[in-house]
Design a protein around this motif. Structure first.
Motif, PDB file in Angstrom:
ATOM      1  N   ALA A 172     -53.862  -7.841  30.088  1.00 53.39           N
ATOM      2  CA  ALA A 172     -54.285  -9.313  30.010  1.00 53.39           C
ATOM      3  C   ALA A 172     -54.428  -9.674  28.526  1.00 53.39           C
ATOM      4  O   ALA A 172     -54.568  -9.072  27.644  1.00 53.39           O
ATOM      5  N   PRO A 173     -53.723 -10.916  28.247  1.00 50.76           N
ATOM      6  CA  PRO A 173     -53.787 -11.719  26.979  1.00 50.76           C
ATOM      7  C   PRO A 173     -55.045 -11.887  26.509  1.00 50.76           C
ATOM      8  O   PRO A 173     -55.877 -12.158  27.452  1.00 50.76           O
ATOM      9  N   SER A 174     -55.330 -11.691  25.311  1.00 57.37           N
ATOM     10  CA  SER A 174     -56.660 -11.800  24.635  1.00 57.37           C
ATOM     11  C   SER A 174     -56.771 -13.402  24.302  1.00 57.37           C
ATOM     12  O   SER A 174     -55.839 -14.039  24.071  1.00 57.37           O
ATOM     13  N   PRO A 175     -58.253 -13.833  24.338  1.00 54.90           N
ATOM     14  CA  PRO A 175     -58.238 -15.024  23.978  1.00 54.90           C
ATOM     15  C   PRO A 175     -57.738 -15.432  22.394  1.00 54.90           C
ATOM     16  O   PRO A 175     -57.896 -14.625  21.615  1.00 54.90           O
ATOM     17  N   ARG A 176     -57.383 -16.495  22.239  1.00 53.02           N
ATOM     18  CA  ARG A 176     -56.859 -16.866  21.035  1.00 53.02           C
ATOM     19  C   ARG A 176     -57.580 -17.575  19.880  1.00 53.02           C
ATOM     20  O   ARG A 176     -57.309 -18.099  19.073  1.00 53.02           O
ATOM     21  N   SER A 177     -58.954 -17.602  20.277  1.00 51.55           N
ATOM     22  CA  SER A 177     -60.074 -18.305  19.417  1.00 51.55           C
ATOM     23  C   SER A 177     -60.007 -17.797  18.254  1.00 51.55           C
ATOM     24  O   SER A 177     -59.957 -18.257  17.086  1.00 51.55           O
ATOM     25  N   THR A 178     -60.029 -16.349  17.838  1.00 47.84           N
ATOM     26  CA  THR A 178     -60.389 -15.836  16.645  1.00 47.84           C
ATOM     27  C   THR A 178     -59.016 -15.669  16.070  1.00 47.84           C
ATOM     28  O   THR A 178     -57.816 -15.466  16.723  1.00 47.84           O
ATOM     29  N   PHE A 179     -58.993 -15.550  14.593  1.00 50.35           N
ATOM     30  CA  PHE A 179     -57.763 -15.201  13.928  1.00 50.35           C
ATOM     31  C   PHE A 179     -57.818 -14.199  12.966  1.00 50.35           C
ATOM     32  O   PHE A 179     -58.880 -14.102  12.145  1.00 50.35           O
ATOM     33  N   PRO A 180     -57.382 -13.158  13.038  1.00 53.69           N
ATOM     34  CA  PRO A 180     -56.157 -12.991  13.673  1.00 53.69           C
ATOM     35  C   PRO A 180     -56.605 -12.366  14.984  1.00 53.69           C
ATOM     36  O   PRO A 180     -57.532 -11.694  15.213  1.00 53.69           O
ATOM     37  N   PRO A 181     -55.804 -12.804  16.109  1.00 49.72           N
ATOM     38  CA  PRO A 181     -56.472 -12.992  17.530  1.00 49.72           C
ATOM     39  C   PRO A 181     -56.005 -11.458  18.040  1.00 49.72           C
ATOM     40  O   PRO A 181     -55.440 -11.531  19.400  1.00 49.72           O
ATOM     41  N   PHE A 182     -56.162 -10.377  17.389  1.00 51.93           N
ATOM     42  CA  PHE A 182     -55.959  -9.135  18.284  1.00 51.93           C
ATOM     43  C   PHE A 182     -57.208  -8.704  19.005  1.00 51.93           C
ATOM     44  O   PHE A 182     -58.422  -9.030  18.887  1.00 51.93           O
ATOM     45  N   ARG A 183     -56.728  -7.692  19.995  1.00 55.01           N
ATOM     46  CA  ARG A 183     -57.885  -7.325  20.883  1.00 55.01           C
ATOM     47  C   ARG A 183     -59.088  -6.482  20.203  1.00 55.01           C
ATOM     48  O   ARG A 183     -58.686  -6.001  19.017  1.00 55.01           O
ATOM     49  N   ALA A 184     -60.093  -6.969  20.461  1.00 54.10           N
ATOM     50  CA  ALA A 184     -61.365  -6.415  19.800  1.00 54.10           C
ATOM     51  C   ALA A 184     -61.520  -5.045  20.666  1.00 54.10           C
ATOM     52  O   ALA A 184     -62.059  -5.136  21.581  1.00 54.10           O
ATOM     53  N   SER A 185     -61.172  -4.057  20.009  1.00 56.17           N
ATOM     54  CA  SER A 185     -61.059  -2.665  20.584  1.00 56.17           C
ATOM     55  C   SER A 185     -61.746  -1.722  19.981  1.00 56.17           C
ATOM     56  O   SER A 185     -61.814  -1.852  18.499  1.00 56.17           O
ATOM     57  N   ALA A 186     -62.196  -0.563  20.479  1.00 56.96           N
ATOM     58  CA  ALA A 186     -62.662   0.458  19.553  1.00 56.96           C
ATOM     59  C   ALA A 186     -61.677   0.944  18.734  1.00 56.96           C
ATOM     60  O   ALA A 186     -60.447   0.666  19.193  1.00 56.96           O
ATOM     61  N   GLY A 187     -61.817   1.857  17.765  1.00 56.14           N
ATOM     62  CA  GLY A 187     -61.014   2.643  17.094  1.00 56.14           C
ATOM     63  C   GLY A 187     -60.118   1.683  15.945  1.00 56.14           C
ATOM     64  O   GLY A 187     -59.015   2.032  15.985  1.00 56.14           O
ATOM     65  N   LEU A 188     -60.816   0.815  15.510  1.00 60.58           N
ATOM     66  CA  LEU A 188     -60.099   0.046  14.353  1.00 60.58           C
ATOM     67  C   LEU A 188     -59.917   1.080  13.349  1.00 60.58           C
ATOM     68  O   LEU A 188     -60.883   1.798  12.832  1.00 60.58           O
ATOM     69  N   LEU A 189     -58.754   1.205  12.967  1.00 59.24           N
ATOM     70  CA  LEU A 189     -58.284   2.166  11.895  1.00 59.24           C
ATOM     71  C   LEU A 189     -58.135   1.574  10.782  1.00 59.24           C
ATOM     72  O   LEU A 189     -58.599   1.922   9.658  1.00 59.24           O
ATOM     73  N   LEU A 190     -57.494   0.444  10.530  1.00 58.91           N
ATOM     74  CA  LEU A 190     -57.105  -0.261   9.278  1.00 58.91           C
ATOM     75  C   LEU A 190     -57.287  -1.596   9.355  1.00 58.91           C
ATOM     76  O   LEU A 190     -56.788  -2.208  10.020  1.00 58.91           O
ATOM     77  N   GLU A 191     -58.145  -2.313   8.390  1.00 54.55           N
ATOM     78  CA  GLU A 191     -58.211  -3.773   8.370  1.00 54.55           C
ATOM     79  C   GLU A 191     -57.837  -4.602   7.125  1.00 54.55           C
ATOM     80  O   GLU A 191     -58.702  -3.941   6.081  1.00 54.55           O
ATOM     81  N   VAL A 192     -56.910  -5.087   6.955  1.00 57.39           N
ATOM     82  CA  VAL A 192     -56.527  -5.822   5.979  1.00 57.39           C
ATOM     83  C   VAL A 192     -57.248  -7.194   6.168  1.00 57.39           C
ATOM     84  O   VAL A 192     -57.168  -7.942   7.052  1.00 57.39           O
ATOM     85  N   ALA A 193     -57.952  -7.560   4.831  1.00 56.77           N
ATOM     86  CA  ALA A 193     -58.777  -8.858   5.174  1.00 56.77           C
ATOM     87  C   ALA A 193     -58.490  -9.793   3.777  1.00 56.77           C
ATOM     88  O   ALA A 193     -58.862  -9.480   2.835  1.00 56.77           O
ATOM     89  N   GLY A 194     -58.206 -10.986   3.866  1.00 60.00           N
ATOM     90  CA  GLY A 194     -58.334 -11.800   3.016  1.00 60.00           C
ATOM     91  C   GLY A 194     -57.437 -11.558   1.727  1.00 60.00           C
ATOM     92  O   GLY A 194     -57.927 -11.707   0.732  1.00 60.00           O
ATOM     93  N   LEU A 195     -56.396 -10.679   1.972  1.00 60.16           N
ATOM     94  CA  LEU A 195     -55.516 -10.061   0.658  1.00 60.16           C
ATOM     95  C   LEU A 195     -54.651 -11.118   0.386  1.00 60.16           C
ATOM     96  O   LEU A 195     -53.846 -11.831   0.791  1.00 60.16           O
ATOM     97  N   ASN A 196     -54.842 -11.382  -1.010  1.00 64.37           N
ATOM     98  CA  ASN A 196     -54.083 -12.119  -1.984  1.00 64.37           C
ATOM     99  C   ASN A 196     -53.390 -11.122  -2.996  1.00 64.37           C
ATOM    100  O   ASN A 196     -53.873 -10.231  -3.337  1.00 64.37           O
ATOM    101  N   LEU A 197     -52.105 -11.492  -3.353  1.00 68.80           N
ATOM    102  CA  LEU A 197     -51.280 -10.782  -4.089  1.00 68.80           C
ATOM    103  C   LEU A 197     -50.482 -11.486  -5.021  1.00 68.80           C
ATOM    104  O   LEU A 197     -50.184 -12.603  -4.733  1.00 68.80           O
ATOM    105  N   ALA A 198     -50.537 -11.469  -6.409  1.00 70.51           N
ATOM    106  CA  ALA A 198     -49.668 -12.017  -7.252  1.00 70.51           C
ATOM    107  C   ALA A 198     -49.104 -10.851  -8.267  1.00 70.51           C
ATOM    108  O   ALA A 198     -49.587 -10.026  -8.525  1.00 70.51           O
ATOM    109  N   ILE A 199     -47.756 -11.343  -8.313  1.00 68.27           N
ATOM    110  CA  ILE A 199     -47.020 -10.312  -9.355  1.00 68.27           C
ATOM    111  C   ILE A 199     -46.825 -11.291 -10.536  1.00 68.27           C
ATOM    112  O   ILE A 199     -46.149 -12.151 -10.454  1.00 68.27           O
ATOM    113  N   SER A 200     -47.087 -10.742 -11.756  1.00 69.60           N
ATOM    114  CA  SER A 200     -47.022 -11.210 -12.979  1.00 69.60           C
ATOM    115  C   SER A 200     -47.312 -12.952 -12.865  1.00 69.60           C
ATOM    116  O   SER A 200     -46.818 -13.720 -13.492  1.00 69.60           O
ATOM    117  N   GLY A 201     -48.563 -13.357 -12.252  1.00 68.32           N
ATOM    118  CA  GLY A 201     -48.914 -14.528 -11.979  1.00 68.32           C
ATOM    119  C   GLY A 201     -48.383 -15.334 -10.840  1.00 68.32           C
ATOM    120  O   GLY A 201     -48.709 -16.239 -10.445  1.00 68.32           O
TER     121      GLY A 201
END
Lengths: 315, 273, 598
Positions: free
Chosen positions: C11-40
């Protein structure tokens, strides 16, 4: 490994034969009659002939070449015309000065350069690194004989801590001998250490850019563990080449320093041989030095194979 | 891209000594051949900027003419190295793996097996001490250096597709070496050239110090140091200035070489941008 | 490598939330709002990813999309001068906030990583057993003896068993695929919860790629590990991942469970990527016109290949022999001397091309497929007269092509070449005018400067560049533009045959699609024959009429491209086709992106 050694030994022999031909040509063939050359322009032809007989320089170039090389193989390096003693005797006396001097300088230079180069690489971009690199830049630019003169000015003339030159002989005691060799060794070692430290630094930095360093870091090694466990051994390969070349240089290239400090070493023997036109001495000592250089390079090659498994199967 | 401090410092020092040598052809404060015992061992002052030596010659003038000798010998020795070494290296790379290549490489190894300074002394001894023989002696050891570096650089270029494209356009290896290989190893040669130049300065100083370089009355830095050594207790100053001149000249060239390498090497340049 | 993991939820998940991955138990790693700059310079902005326990997340993007740097951020292995904001949470702990010693305890222990280039990823001076055991030792998880024992187990696990692969092997004694297995072994030595694989198969051949992907899949299935699979190849993740994130210019632009990613309402960029990767240029293909004429089933010698293996290839060659055969290769053999084993022994010989025969008609497109080392590039160089043959013959328009003596200019001008590497194909010191005009060297009477300019301009325009490009240097152009210039150079003499040696392999899919279109268009205009060398079956299928499959210097199968790829007769061809990762066909047909059903 055995095949590797055999191939290396073969190429060592080829180098030695080629070198002996070149030396023989430069000294005995190009100047024309070596005996006449040794006695100078105004020599009496009878004297020249007598000397030729005396030195075993009769016969054509080819037979002289073979008697020279086969003689060397049995330890007979000919007889010095000026000193009237076997060259082998002269050489072994002089080696007792030159060899310890070279080893002393090499130990000083390596002991100084390796840690300094490593520190510079590990603290790259910091003030320490800039300071070390600046000093080594200066060290490379300093001619060792001038550095020797400055050392003499400071430690012998002003502070009177060391003598300005000469060698008391090992009979005067190990420490006295060592002391006499200290200023020469330091002046030889400083420029060499500068070169070696820079090589160490750049080899280490080069190695730290490799993919396997990233793999090691991804395993959880700290930067220090990575350097000790993965970078150092790989960086050692170019460093060893330079150490090998430097040892050869220190053994043979100390001519000028031995002159500054009036040390009775091999380099000075060659120099005296040249100024006194004692070609037998020059020829044999140069051959001996080439032999030393080729031998050291051979040992460095063997050491490579010990470090780098990739070289063990290649020929 | 902005030049680095080391490039600027190196360029300034190098240009300084080159112009010193250049000017010495036209003008020196005092003539260097002229001995005047009456004014010997003068301290530095407004008349003799760096003082005089034990024959009353002006040290500043001697240094200027000495620069000419050192630089002349070193440049010509580099010229020999490039002139013979580079064509050999390019030819060896173009015929990679052939007997010719093998002979060139083994020949290089052979020259490297000789203790350089000793052979230089040997050559000047057999052929007589002179500036020309010093050039030859130093130059011979530059040949394998340039042969090796141009062969290495050329070999890596020969694997590139633009060389293949030139071959598809019917060009022969000689033409490709001149048109495509040589311009692209020019940077390498320039950097190595400054390094060999500085080594040449040091070697010339060493040879003339032991009396095997340029012969008197031609002044040279090494000869000045040798003379100074006999006076080391009376006038240590005499040993300082020529030594400093050598150090600054060699330092300048080394900085220039390092700076050029960083400036010209696209790999490093990309990292910095 | 066509199996779809069974763990996938249909079953495809609803695409309302972003990122729209299945909300399932066992979330291992979550990257959120990551910004990266190298030498500016900003590199990543607002990157969000979720990785679930025991699942595979595919991160897809073209070069410069920031996918590798996202992984390096998670590992805490960013280059100096990098500044990050946002969070990378693993079990509630923010990895970005950890200091270096704490990150060292996580790397290799809880997160392992493998990289793209297996040839250089291992320390050349240490044994493989030592390098695997080191992971255990460094984390204090085992004593020396135990570590060696576990290292043995892990190497067994990744398919490097005793006695062929003892612990004291050195990396240089292993192939690329085997080295990648060692890298996997050392990354999983401590059974980390997450394994990050950054383009783990890009440097490998298709069949090796399939084996490595299988291994990764089984590690996830058997050991419950999570996998973050970074790749530029949609097909690789499609066959493997549970979830897919699509990255572009440092942002995550799309994310969904793999089977619903290509749904009609997906992100336009994802659809664009997919379309580009499946792109088939419109071409007036002789293959679609000719089949009617290839009726006579004459058995014809096609060089060392038993006739029963290639009935389709044989009849075509026979049928068109009289027509306008441009290139004919007969029994070509090319040997290389290897390094001498001993000083006085004869050097051993490797046969790179072994009795190859085929022909190519004017205006036709012939594909040459094979894995690395199969001899396809050697064959190409021999055809171009750059390498001598030890036996056999090559003729162009009936005239022999030989390396010694060199091909006459009048013949050589009829064949040109485009290489793979858009960066190494041009002398950086020449302007485009000189680069493109280089083939004029083959003219017997030199053209005037103005004629040359005119012809170069014409050639540049025909590849879609402005004529004033000729005044610029090559570094001012992008990879795709450089490949256009390479084509302009090949085209400037109006040759009859163009050899394309992996000419689109190093390009991103969207650029690749454009270049394929251009090639198709030029072929129609200039009646060019293409010899299209590639390891990539998708490309071969898209642009060639006939295909030759090579293995260890021999042709194993030849015939019409469509029929060879649809119903291969030789086991090796079948193996190649099966190994190539594919996007499951039913996903594509649902969305209308797939190729029309045959």
């Amino acid at each position: 490994m055995i095949r590797f050694l055999v191939t290396r030994l073969l190429s060592l022999c080829v180098s030695l034969i080629a070198a002996s031909v070149v030396i023989f040509c430069v000294i005995e063939v190009i100047p024309g009659d070596p005996a006449a050359f040794m006695l100078g322009l105004n020599a009496n032809p009878d004297t020249v002939a007598a000397l030729r007989e005396d030195l075993g320089l009769t016969g054509d170039a080819l037979s002289r070449y073979f008697s020279w090389t086969t003689g060397m193989l049995t330890g007979d390096f000919g007889t010095s015309y000026t000193y009237r003693v076997p060259v082998s005797e002269l050489v072994s006396d002089r080696l007792l000065v030159s060899l310890p001097l070279a080893v002393y300088a090499l130990i000083l230079s390596t002991a100084l350069a390796l840690p300094v180069g490593m520190i510079a690489a590990m603290r790259r971009g910091t003030l320490t690194d800039v300071g070390i690199m600046g000093t080594t830049q200066l060290g490379i630019a300093v001619p060792n004989f001038w550095f020797a003169m400055l050392l003499v000015l400071l430690f012998a003339v002003s502070l009177r801590l060391f003598s300005a030159g000469g060698f008391p002989g090992w009979d005067a005691g190990f420490l006295a001998g060592l002391k006499a060799l200290t200023l020469p060794a330091v002046s030889l070692a400083f420029p060499q250490a500068s070169i070696l430290a820079r090589i160490t630094r750049s080899a280490l930095l080069e190695t730290l850019n490799q993919d396997y360093i990233r793999t090691a870091r991804a395993k959880g090694l700290t930067e220090r563990q990575t350097i000790v466990g993965h970078a150092l051994r790989n960086a050692l390969i170019p460093v060893m080449t330079i150490i090998g070349l430097q040892f050869a240089f220190l053994l043979a290239g100390a001519v000028i320093i031995e002159n500054v400090f009036f040390l009775p070493g091999l380099g000075r023997l060659i120099f005296q041989g040249i100024t006194q036109r004692d070609l037998v001495v020059v020829e044999s000592v140069v051959m001996l030095l080439v032999f030393a250089v080729v031998m050291v390079n051979f040992l460095v090659d063997v050491a490579y194979a010990a470090i780098d498994p990739r070289l063990r199967i290649r020929t | 891209m902005k030049p680095t401090p080391s490039l600027i410092t190196g360029a300034i020092l190098t240009v300084f000594f080159l112009s010193l040598a250049g000017v010495s052809y036209l003008w020196t404060p005092f003539p260097v051949e002229q001995l005047d015992i009456g004014r010997k061992l003068q301290p530095p002052g407004s008349l003799f900027w760096l003082g005089t030596d034990h024959f009353g010659r002006d040290t500043a003038s001697m240094l200027m003419v000495g620069a000419r000798t050192s630089i002349g010998v070193a440049i010509l020795a580099v010229g020999i190295g490039i002139g013979i070494g580079v064509p050999l290296g390019l030819a060896a790379a173009a015929n990679h793996g052939s007997l010719f290549d093998e002979v060139i490489m083994r020949g290089n190894d052979l020259v490297f097996a000789f203790p350089a300074l000793v052979i230089a002394i040997l050559i000047t001894a057999v052929f007589g001490p002179s500036a020309v023989n010093a050039i030859l002696a130093i130059g011979i050891f530059n040949i394998p250096v340039f042969a090796r570096i141009s062969r290495g650089g050329a070999l890596s270029l020969w694997t590139l597709d633009y060389v293949l494209a030139a071959r598809v356009a019917g060009k022969r290896s000689f033409r490709i070496s001149v048109e495509h290989i040589l311009p692209n190893i020019a940077n390498l040669l320039l950097v190595q050239g400054t390094i060999q130049f500085s080594l040449g300065i040091l070697a010339e100083a060493g040879l003339s110090y032991v009396g095997l370089g340029a012969q008197p009355p031609t002044p040279s830095w090494g000869r000045m140091l040798a003379d100074a050594q006999t006076m080391i207790y009376m006038a240590p100053r005499l040993a300082v200035f020529p030594g400093l001149a050598i150090v600054l000249m060699v330092l300048g060239l080394n900085l220039l070489g390092d700076g050029l390498r960083d400036h010209l090497d696209p790999r490093i340049r990309r990292l910095r941008q | 490598m066509t199996r779809v993991p069974e763990t996938k939820s249909p079953a495809p998940s609803p695409r309302s939330t972003f990122p729209p991955f299945r909300a399932s138990a066992g979330l291992l790693l979550e990257v959120a709002g990551l910004n990266l700059a190298i030498s500016g310079t900003p590199i990543l902005s607002n990157v969000a990813l979720r990785i679930h326990a025991g699942k595979i997340i595919g991160v897809v993007g073209e070069s410069g999309s920031g996918k590798t740097l996202t992984a390096l951020t998670v590992m805490g292995l960013l280059p100096p001068g990098a500044a990050t904001t946002g969070s990378v949470r693993m079990d509630g702990q923010d990895l970005l906030a950890l200091d270096e010693p704490a990150m060292c305890r996580i790397r290799g222990n809880r997160i392992g990583m493998i990289f793209q280039e297996p040839m250089t990823a291992l320390n050349p001076v240490r044994t493989i057993g030592d390098q695997v055991a080191e992971t255990l030792l460094i984390h204090g998880m085992a004593n020396r003896g135990e570590a060696v024992r576990i290292a043995r187990q892990r190497l067994d696990r990744v398919g490097l068993p005793e006695p062929e692969f003892p612990l004291d092997r050195y990396p240089h004694q292993l192939s690329g695929g085997q080295r990648q297995r060692v890298c996997i072994a050392l990354a999983i030595a401590l059974r980390p919860q997450l394994l990050i694989a950054d383009e783990p198969t890009t440097a490998l051949d298709v069949s090796t790629q399939a084996q490595i992907l299988d291994l990764l899949l089984s590690l996830v299935a058997d050991d419950g590990m999570s996998l973050m699979l970074i790749t530029h190849d949609l097909a690789v993740v499609a066959s493997l991942a549970d979830d897919i994130a699509v990255m572009r210019n440092g942002r995550v632009v799309d994310g969904a469970p793999a089977n619903s990613l290509f749904a009609r309402d997906g992100h336009p960029y994802t659809r664009q990527l997919l379309a580009a990767s499946q792109h088939r240029p419109l071409r007036a293909s002789p293959a679609t016109e000719v089949p009617a004429t290839s009726g006579d089933k004459t058995e014809v010698d096609i060089g060392g290949v038993p006739a029963e293996r290639d009935h389709r290839g044989g009849d075509r060659i026979a049928g068109r022999r009289d027509a306008a055969t441009l290139l004919r290769v007969t029994g070509a053999v090319r040997d290389y001397a290897l390094a001498r084993k001993g000083l006085f022994r004869k050097p051993p010989v490797r046969r790179a091309v072994d009795g190859v025969s085929f022909s190519l008609d004017a205006g036709e497109s012939l594909g040459l497929v094979g894995e690395s080392g199969c001899g396809k590039s050697t064959l190409a160089r021999a055809i171009l007269g750059l390498e001598p043959l030890q036996a056999g013959a090559i003729t162009l328009q009936g005239t022999p092509v030989t390396a010694v003596p060199a091909v006459r200019p009048s013949l050589r001008r009829n064949m040109q070449v485009v290489f793979q590497d858009p960066y190494g194909s041009f002398n950086p010191r020449h302007r485009v005018l000189r680069l493109v005009s280089e083939p004029f060297f083959l003219n017997e009477t030199p053209l005037s400067a103005s004629d040359i300019r005119e012809r170069v301009a014409e050639s540049l325009v025909s590849v879609g560049l402005a004529p004033d490009a000729m005044e610029k240097y090559i570094h001012e152009f992008s990879g795709g533009q450089r490949q256009r210039i390479a084509i302009a150079r090949a085209l400037v003499l109006r040759p009859r045959l163009m050899v394309l040696d992996e000419a689109v392999s190093s390009l991103d899919v969207s650029i690749r699609a454009q270049i394929l279109d251009l090639l198709a268009e030029l072929q129609g205009q200039h009646d060019l024959a293409y010899l299209f060398i590639s390891h990539d079956l998708t490309v071969i299928r898209a642009v060639t009429d006939r295909v030759i499959v090579m293995k260890t210097g021999r042709i194993v199968e030849a015939g019409e491209t469509e029929s060879v790829l649809e119903s291969p007769t030789h086991p090796y061809t079948r193996h190649l086709i099966q190994s190539a990762p594919k996007i499951p066909a039913h996903w594509l047909q649902e969305t209308g992106h797939g190729p029309p059903p045959q």
